[in-house]
Write a protein that holds these residues in place. Structure first.
Motif, PDB file in Angstrom:
ATOM      1  N   SER A 109      15.669   1.263 -11.478  1.00  0.00           N
ATOM      2  CA  SER A 109      15.496   2.032 -12.526  1.00  0.00           C
ATOM      3  C   SER A 109      14.863   3.176 -12.727  1.00  0.00           C
ATOM      4  O   SER A 109      14.017   3.487 -13.352  1.00  0.00           O
ATOM      5  N   ARG A 110      14.688   3.863 -11.726  1.00  0.00           N
ATOM      6  CA  ARG A 110      13.202   4.289 -11.065  1.00  0.00           C
ATOM      7  C   ARG A 110      13.628   5.270 -11.798  1.00  0.00           C
ATOM      8  O   ARG A 110      12.374   5.702 -12.801  1.00  0.00           O
ATOM      9  N   GLY A 111      15.124   6.242 -12.301  1.00  0.00           N
ATOM     10  CA  GLY A 111      14.709   7.478 -13.236  1.00  0.00           C
ATOM     11  C   GLY A 111      14.628   7.266 -15.065  1.00  0.00           C
ATOM     12  O   GLY A 111      13.513   8.079 -14.676  1.00  0.00           O
ATOM     13  N   SER A 112      14.633   5.352 -14.955  1.00  0.00           N
ATOM     14  CA  SER A 112      15.101   5.205 -16.961  1.00  0.00           C
ATOM     15  C   SER A 112      13.391   4.944 -16.292  1.00  0.00           C
ATOM     16  O   SER A 112      13.143   4.975 -17.795  1.00  0.00           O
ATOM     17  N   ALA A 113      12.374   5.108 -15.544  1.00  0.00           N
ATOM     18  CA  ALA A 113      10.993   4.691 -16.129  1.00  0.00           C
ATOM     19  C   ALA A 113      10.476   5.365 -15.309  1.00  0.00           C
ATOM     20  O   ALA A 113       9.488   5.753 -16.151  1.00  0.00           O
ATOM     21  N   SER A 114      10.641   6.350 -15.141  1.00  0.00           N
ATOM     22  CA  SER A 114      10.106   7.917 -14.947  1.00  0.00           C
ATOM     23  C   SER A 114       9.556   8.289 -13.854  1.00  0.00           C
ATOM     24  O   SER A 114       8.363   8.507 -13.827  1.00  0.00           O
ATOM     25  N   LEU A 115       9.775   6.665 -12.617  1.00  0.00           N
ATOM     26  CA  LEU A 115       9.045   7.050 -11.634  1.00  0.00           C
ATOM     27  C   LEU A 115       9.513   7.372 -10.424  1.00  0.00           C
ATOM     28  O   LEU A 115       8.916   7.188  -9.425  1.00  0.00           O
ATOM     29  N   THR A 116      10.864   7.744 -10.922  1.00  0.00           N
ATOM     30  CA  THR A 116      11.404   8.655  -9.241  1.00  0.00           C
ATOM     31  C   THR A 116      10.002   9.728  -8.521  1.00  0.00           C
ATOM     32  O   THR A 116       9.900   9.870  -7.313  1.00  0.00           O
ATOM     33  N   PRO A 117       8.733  10.045  -9.684  1.00  0.00           N
ATOM     34  CA  PRO A 117       7.830  10.843  -8.869  1.00  0.00           C
ATOM     35  C   PRO A 117       7.242  10.559  -7.634  1.00  0.00           C
ATOM     36  O   PRO A 117       6.335  10.588  -6.779  1.00  0.00           O
ATOM     37  N   PHE A 118       6.599   9.045  -8.827  1.00  0.00           N
ATOM     38  CA  PHE A 118       6.180   8.510  -7.242  1.00  0.00           C
ATOM     39  C   PHE A 118       7.222   7.498  -6.346  1.00  0.00           C
ATOM     40  O   PHE A 118       6.335   7.661  -5.112  1.00  0.00           O
ATOM     41  N   ALA A 119       7.830   7.547  -6.528  1.00  0.00           N
ATOM     42  CA  ALA A 119       8.832   6.913  -5.128  1.00  0.00           C
ATOM     43  C   ALA A 119       9.051   7.776  -3.910  1.00  0.00           C
ATOM     44  O   ALA A 119       8.843   8.085  -3.432  1.00  0.00           O
ATOM     45  N   GLU A 120       8.826   9.320  -4.362  1.00  0.00           N
ATOM     46  CA  GLU A 120       8.735  10.542  -3.711  1.00  0.00           C
ATOM     47  C   GLU A 120       7.764  10.740  -2.858  1.00  0.00           C
ATOM     48  O   GLU A 120       7.786  11.527  -1.915  1.00  0.00           O
ATOM     49  N   ALA A 121       6.781  10.564  -4.112  1.00  0.00           N
ATOM     50  CA  ALA A 121       5.340  10.833  -3.529  1.00  0.00           C
ATOM     51  C   ALA A 121       4.747  10.148  -2.427  1.00  0.00           C
ATOM     52  O   ALA A 121       3.999  10.373  -1.646  1.00  0.00           O
ATOM     53  N   PHE A 122       5.098   8.285  -2.913  1.00  0.00           N
ATOM     54  CA  PHE A 122       4.466   7.163  -2.120  1.00  0.00           C
ATOM     55  C   PHE A 122       5.495   6.220  -1.674  1.00  0.00           C
ATOM     56  O   PHE A 122       6.046   5.358  -1.935  1.00  0.00           O
ATOM     57  N   PRO A 123       6.567   7.063  -0.748  1.00  0.00           N
ATOM     58  CA  PRO A 123       7.610   6.146  -0.312  1.00  0.00           C
ATOM     59  C   PRO A 123       7.295   4.700   0.623  1.00  0.00           C
ATOM     60  O   PRO A 123       8.217   3.809   0.525  1.00  0.00           O
ATOM     61  N   GLU A 124       5.983   4.512   1.191  1.00  0.00           N
ATOM     62  CA  GLU A 124       5.716   3.087   1.454  1.00  0.00           C
ATOM     63  C   GLU A 124       5.496   2.755   0.792  1.00  0.00           C
ATOM     64  O   GLU A 124       4.849   0.562   0.699  1.00  0.00           O
ATOM     65  N   GLN A 125       5.078   3.028  -0.913  1.00  0.00           N
ATOM     66  CA  GLN A 125       3.785   2.139  -2.143  1.00  0.00           C
ATOM     67  C   GLN A 125       5.396   1.765  -2.799  1.00  0.00           C
ATOM     68  O   GLN A 125       4.874   1.136  -3.915  1.00  0.00           O
TER      69      GLN A 125
END
Length: 309
Positions: A31-47
């Motif tokens: 749900s990273r897209g619907s949660a608007s969390l894609t930018p976080f996943a891209e910027a902090f892949p280890e977190q």
């Protein structure tokens, strides 16, 4: 018109704080897209941890990470997070007192036409019933940001429900008073007290403006902290009013209306009317179409208030 949904505000705060704190970890259930969390996943892949469509695992793994010293934020559609993983929320998070922040995205009727399977009209009641679980429904993006920053500073469980779409601003960046677990009294009045949470705060304010034109004085309370409930704020506005109205994007049982009724009944008895979704599958439509149909808008709330005068 604001175009930034509350879920995006959550991502922005977490990204800013993750630069300074590597223990912040975000988990999603596909749900990273619907949660608007894609930018976080891209910027902090280890977190970032993608659990896939496995809400129970999402919550249990988050609890395990918390026990290992991490600060997990678990995001999933509110309809699934509050039902499919209920036992894990109860046992692994609340009973075990783990530092897990559960983010229920697309809450209420945000999913519109997808219907009852994707609506979360029971989550306030369900999550509030869990001992040790706090429940928050922020009303706009500025309050959402303040809430997330505040929750990052403690180590207790919490459930945060936000909608899918942008909502009109209640506050501004410069003027957003916030104290954790203290409601905001947005307007003072002596005829009727309107207590709302989440996306229903704006209709409550609209109703107060309509009532003012009719010579009716309404107080408006932003009860973003549904649990723990700010009982002092309720008693303060209710004791001065002739009647109390609660407004919530939730079923009519076990939510804000039920909680407020208990407080008012015990401290300053008077009529309490709860404006909520019906005890039935709601009509198909966008959030606003649903709200308008059930008169969960400014005009509908004002109409109900006039009936009580």
């Amino acid at each position: 018109m604001n175009k930034i949904p509350n879920r995006q505000a959550i991502c922005e705060v977490l990204m800013e704080e993750a630069k300074k704190d590597s223990n912040i970890v975000v988990l999603c259930s596909d749900s990273r897209g619907s949660a608007s969390l894609t930018p976080f996943a891209e910027a902090f892949p280890e977190q970032f941890v993608e659990m896939g469509i496995a809400e129970q695992n999402l919550v249990s793994v988050s609890a395990g990470l918390a026990k290992a010293g991490k600060k997990p934020f678990a995001a999933s559609p509110a309809c699934f997070l509050s039902t499919r993983s209920y036992e894990q929320c109860k046992v692994d998070v609340a009973y075990s007192n783990t530092d897990v922040k559960l983010i229920g995205i697309s809450g209420g009727v945000s999913y519109g036409a997808l219907g009852m399977s994707h609506h979360s009209a029971q989550d306030i009641a369900a999550m509030s019933a869990i001992p040790g679980m706090r429940v928050y429904l922020p009303s706009d993006r500025f309050q959402t940001a303040k809430l997330i920053k505040s929750l990052l500073m403690d180590e207790k469980p919490a459930y945060i429900r936000v909608g899918r779409n942008p909502v009109e601003n209640i506050y501004t960046e410069e003027n957003c008073p916030f104290e954790l677990d203290k409601a905001n009294v947005l307007r003072e009045g002596n005829d009727v007290a309107i207590i709302a949470c989440g996306e229903m705060v704006k209709p409550a304010l609209d109703a107060a403006a309509i009532l003012a034109e009719k010579g009716v004085s309404a107080s408006v309370v932003d009860m973003y902290c549904v649990k723990p409930l700010d009982e002092d704020a309720i008693v303060s506005v209710a004791s001065k009013a002739k009647a109390v109205i609660t407004v919530e994007e939730h079923a009519p049982f076990g939510g804000l209306g039920s909680m407020v009724s208990q407080v008012v009944g015990a401290n300053c008895p008077k009529k309490v009317i709860n404006i909520a979704l019906p005890d039935a599958p709601v009509i198909t439509g966008t959030s606003q179409e649903v709200f308008d149909y059930y008169k969960m808008n400014g005009a509908g709330v004002a109409e109900k208030a006039m009936e009580l005068m």
